[in-house]
Enzyme design. Sequence first.
Site, PDB file in Angstrom:
ATOM      1  N   SER A  55      45.835  41.124  62.796  1.00 18.02           N
ATOM      2  CA  SER A  55      46.177  41.529  61.421  1.00 18.02           C
ATOM      3  C   SER A  55      46.119  43.186  61.455  1.00 18.02           C
ATOM      4  O   SER A  55      46.806  43.800  60.177  1.00 18.02           O
ATOM      5  CB  SER A  55      45.448  40.944  60.316  1.00 18.02           C
ATOM      6  OG  SER A  55      44.252  40.936  60.484  1.00 18.02           O
ATOM      7  N   ASP A 340      41.219  43.626  50.783  1.00 14.08           N
ATOM      8  CA  ASP A 340      40.628  42.397  50.463  1.00 14.08           C
ATOM      9  C   ASP A 340      39.635  42.441  50.953  1.00 14.08           C
ATOM     10  O   ASP A 340      38.869  43.391  51.327  1.00 14.08           O
ATOM     11  CB  ASP A 340      41.680  41.376  51.107  1.00 14.08           C
ATOM     12  CG  ASP A 340      41.981  41.688  52.575  1.00 14.08           C
ATOM     13  OD1 ASP A 340      41.080  42.164  53.276  1.00 14.08           O
ATOM     14  OD2 ASP A 340      42.806  40.960  53.084  1.00 14.08           O
ATOM     15  N   HIS A 343      40.191  43.605  55.275  1.00 18.06           N
ATOM     16  CA  HIS A 343      41.218  44.714  55.683  1.00 18.06           C
ATOM     17  C   HIS A 343      41.040  45.891  54.925  1.00 18.06           C
ATOM     18  O   HIS A 343      40.993  46.000  53.754  1.00 18.06           O
ATOM     19  CB  HIS A 343      42.638  44.202  55.651  1.00 18.06           C
ATOM     20  CG  HIS A 343      42.848  42.876  56.593  1.00 18.06           C
ATOM     21  ND1 HIS A 343      42.695  41.417  55.823  1.00 18.06           N
ATOM     22  CD2 HIS A 343      43.120  42.593  57.625  1.00 18.06           C
ATOM     23  CE1 HIS A 343      43.017  40.468  56.869  1.00 18.06           C
ATOM     24  NE2 HIS A 343      43.180  41.279  58.005  1.00 18.06           N
TER      25      HIS A 343
END
Length: 374
Positions: A55, A340, A343
């Site tokens: 990610s 978040d 991240h």
Amino acid sequence: MVTLSVRRPTLFVVLIMMVVSHWVEEAEAEAADFGWVRQLAARTNTTALLVFGDSSVDPGNNNHLSTAFKSNFPPYGKDFFDGKPTGRFSNGRLPTDFIAEIMGFTRSVPAFLDPNLNPQELLHGVSFASAASGYDDLTSNLTKALPFEKQLEYLRHYKNHLRGLVGYGGEEAIVANAIFIVSAGTNDFIQNYFLQPERAKQFTVPAYVDFLILRVTNYIKEMHRLGATKIAVVGIPPIGCMPITKTLVGTTQCDNSYNQAAISFNSKLIFQLEFLKKQLGIRTSYIDVYGVLMEAMNNPSKYGFTETRKGCVGSGVIEIGQSCIGAMTCEDPTRYVFWDAVHPTQKMYSIIAYKAISKVAKDIFDRVQGNNIM
């Protein structure tokens, strides 16, 4: 006659606008300082960025997979160019987007699985990365993300598409002159080893690190076999300092066991990249994301941060992916290290990118600030 009253901005709003404006000016100035990198890329005929991993570098491939690990919904992407979610796990761009812009390719790296991908975009590179993936196939199987073998299979497909655009042999030149960026490993620990029982029963932490390094080695060798000559690999960040980790462990401090696993992996990765550089005759670069994040968390005022312990979304300590749907966000993400609970924010990612491009220029092109260092 009706008199219209115009609301004047409050002092708080004015201050926020000034802070945001100042950061944008700083970011633009810092990006401008890397004009020499763009010139260097042009002189060395650097063609593209080809990106693999999780990610941290997935611009939206997972949008097209049957996995729960997606971010193609608000509040993700609120500070992207059009303010819309793209599948990037942040409020805006990823480090690879900034690097692509600095090198003069594009303002954002497209996802290879995007059905709306313009064939011409292939010429400057794509990302094959998949959120929640890892070097360990079990990690990807647990999350239904693209394992590295599949990402490399898509690299073969990419070369076939290129051949149709530039002719036979032209695709090999593009790949040979591209910079490969690999960023993974976090999920192997936080989604797999420390959370699921299987690998912990099979391996001690040092043994699992060795297992992952072997996997990385095999993937780099396969990339080289497919034409890669310049490969930059990002280390694992301080996973013990992620808000989600502290929540799961039940502490307000960075967890040492998680961080030590990352440190062990990174130290062995550095050694292995040097070995592969000599063995395969390629250029390699190690990107120290661990050090960059720790510096930002230990000296937040240096970068204009005021919040390092929690993310901007929701409570900031547990939300990630679908649990962010409908969550409120902080007033000013540029003050936060994390978007978040896992991240970083776009601002933190831009800092990582600027540090990374300097290291890549040094290791891949033997240059520092435009000067020959050999």
